[in-house]
Design an enzyme around this catalytic site. Structure first.
Site, short mmCIF file in Angstrom:
data_model
loop_
_atom_site.label_atom_id
_atom_site.label_comp_id
_atom_site.label_asym_id
_atom_site.label_seq_id
_atom_site.Cartn_x
_atom_site.Cartn_y
_atom_site.Cartn_z
CE LYS A 26 72.42 57.49 6.52
NZ LYS A 26 72.68 56.85 7.70
NE ARG A 47 78.34 60.27 5.04
CZ ARG A 47 77.87 59.10 4.81
NH1 ARG A 47 77.22 58.94 3.42
NH2 ARG A 47 77.74 58.20 5.58
NE ARG A 87 76.01 48.09 8.44
CZ ARG A 87 75.80 49.31 8.22
NH1 ARG A 87 74.82 50.01 8.39
NH2 ARG A 87 77.21 50.18 8.37
NE ARG A 90 79.75 49.89 5.08
CZ ARG A 90 78.69 50.91 5.19
NH1 ARG A 90 77.65 50.47 4.94
NH2 ARG A 90 79.35 52.53 5.79
NE ARG A 140 80.97 54.35 8.72
CZ ARG A 140 80.25 52.99 9.51
NH1 ARG A 140 80.99 52.20 9.64
NH2 ARG A 140 78.88 53.43 8.74
P1 AMP Z 1 77.03 54.87 4.05
O1 AMP Z 1 77.24 53.63 3.76
O2 AMP Z 1 76.62 55.96 3.69
O3 AMP Z 1 77.93 54.53 5.58
O4 AMP Z 1 78.72 55.56 3.49
C1 AMP Z 1 80.01 54.75 3.55
C2 AMP Z 1 81.38 55.45 3.41
O5 AMP Z 1 81.26 56.21 2.13
C3 AMP Z 1 81.56 57.35 4.73
O6 AMP Z 1 82.17 57.12 5.10
C4 AMP Z 1 81.97 57.93 3.59
O7 AMP Z 1 83.48 57.87 3.31
C5 AMP Z 1 81.80 58.01 2.39
N1 AMP Z 1 80.31 58.57 1.79
C6 AMP Z 1 79.40 58.56 1.75
N2 AMP Z 1 78.98 59.11 1.29
C7 AMP Z 1 79.28 60.15 1.36
C8 AMP Z 1 78.59 61.28 1.02
N3 AMP Z 1 77.52 62.21 1.21
N4 AMP Z 1 79.79 62.80 1.52
C9 AMP Z 1 81.22 62.36 2.01
N5 AMP Z 1 81.54 60.89 2.29
C10 AMP Z 1 80.79 60.05 1.96
#
Ligand code: AMP
Length: 214
Positions: free
Chosen positions: A13, A87, A126, A160, A171
């Site tokens: 994404k 989400r 990554r 990360r 996740r």
């Molecule tokens: P990402 O970078 O999108 O993989 O997000 C990393 C982490 O941030 C996720 O595993 C969640 O802990 C938190 N997070 C990001 N976006 C959301 C969302 N829309 N709702 C809830 N938690 C989020």
């Protein structure tokens, strides 16, 4: 044109969002990036969410909806790419109202489909440029030999903290339990467009463009 990039962690994404931003002058709204920024700058909210993110759990709807509300008002009139948001069904409903409030609509939801086995390898391979966030992959897009980011020339790359096997498992569980129902939600709204997220970066991009052209 406002779109959502939907898919499990590692679906690509962020990579695709960055290409669309460059090509079409769109604004990427990644709640993950916003939360990491809050965490790194040591805000109270950032401290509250740090543990949740490290475990791979979802942050509360209120927090992420608040972040999106702020950005939508700040950059109203822009074309948005929602990356990692919504989400949950509550977030999807909230996005509908927030867009309505700023006189905008959602045009398409791109569902990036990938095989679960491929995700694990993608995530553990990554890394990103610390300066600009350009995404690299040890297998398909390794960090440049000269040690300089192809996008900004930065020389520091990070992995990360939550890109590890335990956190990824959680996740993925959160994705299947709480996020996957929104696939049906957007299908019912006539907005869902699946693309094969496993192809080469440029091929996936072309598939997305094909959807946006329609
Ligand atoms: P990402 O970078 O999108 O993989 O997000 C990393 C982490 O941030 C996720 O595993 C969640 O802990 C938190 N997070 C990001 N976006 C959301 C969302 N829309 N709702 C809830 N938690 C989020």
């Amino acid at each position: 044109m406002n779109i959502i990039l939907l898919g499990p962690p590692g679906a690509g994404k962020g990579t695709q969002a960055r290409i669309l931003v460059k090509a079409f002058d769109m604004v990427q709204l990644s709640t993950g990036d916003m939360l990491r920024e809050a965490k790194n700058s040591g805000t109270q909210m950032g401290e509250r969410v740090a543990g949740v993110m490290a475990r791979g759990d979802l942050v509360t709807d209120d927090i992420v909806i608040g972040l999106i509300r702020e950005k939508l008002t700040e950059s109203s009139g822009s074309r948005f790419i929602f990356d990692g948001f919504p989400r949950t069904l509550a977030q999807a409903d909230a996005l509908g109202s927030l867009l309505h409030d700023v006189g905008a609509t959602l045009n398409a939801v791109i569902e990036m489909r990938v095989d679960d086995d491929a995700l694990v390898r993608r995530i553990t391979a990554r890394s990103t440029c610390t300066n600009c966030g350009e995404v690299y992959n040890d297998d398909t897009k390794p960090q440049p030999y000269n040690g300089k980011c192809i996008n900004c020339g930065g020389t520091e790359f990070t992995r990360r903290a939550d890109d590890n096997a335990d956190s990824l498992r959680q996740r993925l569980m959160e994705y299947y339990k709480k996020t996957s129902p929104i696939i049906g939600y957007y299908f019912a709204k006539g907005l869902l467009n699946p693309v094969n997220g496993l192809g080469e970066i440029e091929v996936v991009h072309s598939e997305i463009i094909h959807v946006l052209d329609q």
